[in-house]
Design a protein around this motif. Structure first.
Motif, mmCIF file in Angstrom:
data_model
loop_
_atom_site.group_PDB
_atom_site.id
_atom_site.type_symbol
_atom_site.label_atom_id
_atom_site.label_comp_id
_atom_site.label_asym_id
_atom_site.label_seq_id
_atom_site.Cartn_x
_atom_site.Cartn_y
_atom_site.Cartn_z
ATOM 1 N N SER A 36 0.854 -1.193 0.000
ATOM 2 C CA SER A 36 0.000 0.000 0.000
ATOM 3 C C SER A 36 0.885 1.236 0.000
ATOM 4 O O SER A 36 1.848 1.318 0.757
ATOM 5 C CB SER A 36 -0.901 -0.002 1.236
ATOM 6 O OG SER A 36 -1.787 -1.103 1.206
ATOM 7 N N GLN A 37 0.566 2.181 -0.845
ATOM 8 C CA GLN A 37 1.348 3.402 -0.946
ATOM 9 C C GLN A 37 0.473 4.513 -1.519
ATOM 10 O O GLN A 37 -0.704 4.288 -1.841
ATOM 11 C CB GLN A 37 2.564 3.172 -1.842
ATOM 12 C CG GLN A 37 2.212 2.625 -3.214
ATOM 13 C CD GLN A 37 3.437 2.315 -4.047
ATOM 14 O OE1 GLN A 37 4.106 3.239 -4.500
ATOM 15 N NE2 GLN A 37 3.739 1.046 -4.252
ATOM 16 N N SER A 38 1.030 5.675 -1.657
ATOM 17 C CA SER A 38 0.289 6.791 -2.244
ATOM 18 C C SER A 38 0.406 6.694 -3.762
ATOM 19 O O SER A 38 1.352 7.219 -4.360
ATOM 20 C CB SER A 38 0.856 8.123 -1.742
ATOM 21 O OG SER A 38 0.704 8.239 -0.349
ATOM 22 N N HIS A 40 -0.327 7.346 -7.674
ATOM 23 C CA HIS A 40 -0.756 8.454 -8.518
ATOM 24 C C HIS A 40 -2.228 8.289 -8.855
ATOM 25 O O HIS A 40 -2.979 9.270 -8.918
ATOM 26 C CB HIS A 40 0.085 8.471 -9.797
ATOM 27 C CG HIS A 40 -0.463 9.358 -10.876
ATOM 28 N ND1 HIS A 40 -0.378 10.731 -10.820
ATOM 29 C CD2 HIS A 40 -1.120 9.060 -12.024
ATOM 30 C CE1 HIS A 40 -0.961 11.239 -11.890
ATOM 31 N NE2 HIS A 40 -1.422 10.262 -12.634
ATOM 32 N N GLU A 42 -5.550 5.118 -8.471
ATOM 33 C CA GLU A 42 -6.038 3.767 -8.185
ATOM 34 C C GLU A 42 -7.396 3.640 -8.857
ATOM 35 O O GLU A 42 -8.340 4.339 -8.497
ATOM 36 C CB GLU A 42 -6.138 3.526 -6.682
ATOM 37 C CG GLU A 42 -6.371 2.069 -6.329
ATOM 38 C CD GLU A 42 -6.198 1.776 -4.842
ATOM 39 O OE1 GLU A 42 -6.543 0.646 -4.431
ATOM 40 O OE2 GLU A 42 -5.726 2.658 -4.098
ATOM 41 N N THR A 182 4.336 10.248 -8.832
ATOM 42 C CA THR A 182 4.811 9.144 -7.997
ATOM 43 C C THR A 182 5.337 7.993 -8.844
ATOM 44 O O THR A 182 6.134 7.188 -8.381
ATOM 45 C CB THR A 182 3.677 8.602 -7.112
ATOM 46 O OG1 THR A 182 2.630 8.082 -7.947
ATOM 47 C CG2 THR A 182 3.124 9.681 -6.218
#
Length: 249
Positions: A36-38, A40, A42, A182
């Motif tokens: 899980s990440q930020s 650009h 989803e 990102t």
């Protein structure tokens, strides 16, 4: 500058054209959660958290020692005789170019240490054929998700219920370019019908991108497809309107 990225990558991967095209059998790295990440972006109707909460999910992160730098991975196979499930994913080119080459460049890897890179073609295809090991038929795939890294241009993602790609499931998902931010986006789809084919279409641009954290689920999802949802809402509306009219009278 984006074209320069593609040219440089093409030169870097050209030495891999003669590397081994291999099928990886029973890799150890098929368990765990999508990182899980930020992102650009989803997109789709099944998120990272949905996959991570799904007990039927299988994660392929291309980080196992069986994935060797420079190799072109044509398929990943899990044999129920050697593991908990029977499953096969074929990795292919949508048309031309290089494809599914193991790389460890940081700009293409959304979860360390490796990913698969496609370049200079029209995109990627992922196939889930019926696969028989011994007398056991492969498990059907109902949900598919993956990270797309270093998209230099927008791409279209489509899911199909047949290997040939004639019967599309759900709507086409449009993913925006992410190389300037990102660098990572996630797309996931689930439905009530088995998925046999996925296409990532770059519209013949020849730009490069990577796929990482390929995750599937063999559990049929209770989430109805959009077309079915629309039918349900229409039926409810047809019932509510006459009912309210009778109440007024």
């Amino acid at each position: 500058m984006k074209k320069l990225h593609t040219i440089v990558l093409g030169i870097a991967l050209s030495s891999s054209l003669y590397s081994a095209n291999i099928s990886v059998d029973n890799p150890n790295g098929y368990d765990g959660n999508v990182t899980s990440q930020s992102f650009h972006e989803e997109a789709g109707n099944y998120s990272v958290s949905d996959f991570n909460a799904d007990s039927g999910s299988i994660l392929i992160n291309f980080d196992d020692s069986k994935y060797t730098m420079g190799d072109s991975i044509t398929s990943v196979i899990f044999d129920s005789g050697n593991g908990p499930f029977n499953f096969r994913a074929n990795l292919d080119l949508l048309g031309g170019g290089y494809g599914r080459i193991v790389q460890d460049g940081s700009q293409f890897v959304s979860s360390p240490s490796q990913s698969l890179v496609w370049a200079n073609g029209t995109g990627a295809s992922i196939l889930f054929p019926e696969y028989i090991s011994g007398s056991i038929l492969s498990e059907s795939v109902y949900s598919v998700g993956f990270t797309l890294a270093r998209l230099e241009i927008p791409v279209s993602v489509r899911f199909y219920s047949d290997i040939a790609g004639n019967v599309q499931l759900g709507d086409t998902i449009s993913m925006t370019a992410n190389s300037a931010t990102t660098g990572y986006s996630f797309v996931g789809y689930t439905g009530t019908e088995a998925i046999r084919r996925v296409e990532i279409d770059t519209s013949g641009s020849g730009n490069s991108f990577a796929i990482d954290d390929l995750v599937v689920s063999t559990t049929s999802s209770p989430i109805p497809e959009l077309s079915h949802s629309s039918m349900y809402l229409a039926c409810i509306a047809l019932w509510i309107v006459p009912f309210r009219a009778r109440r007024r009278r």
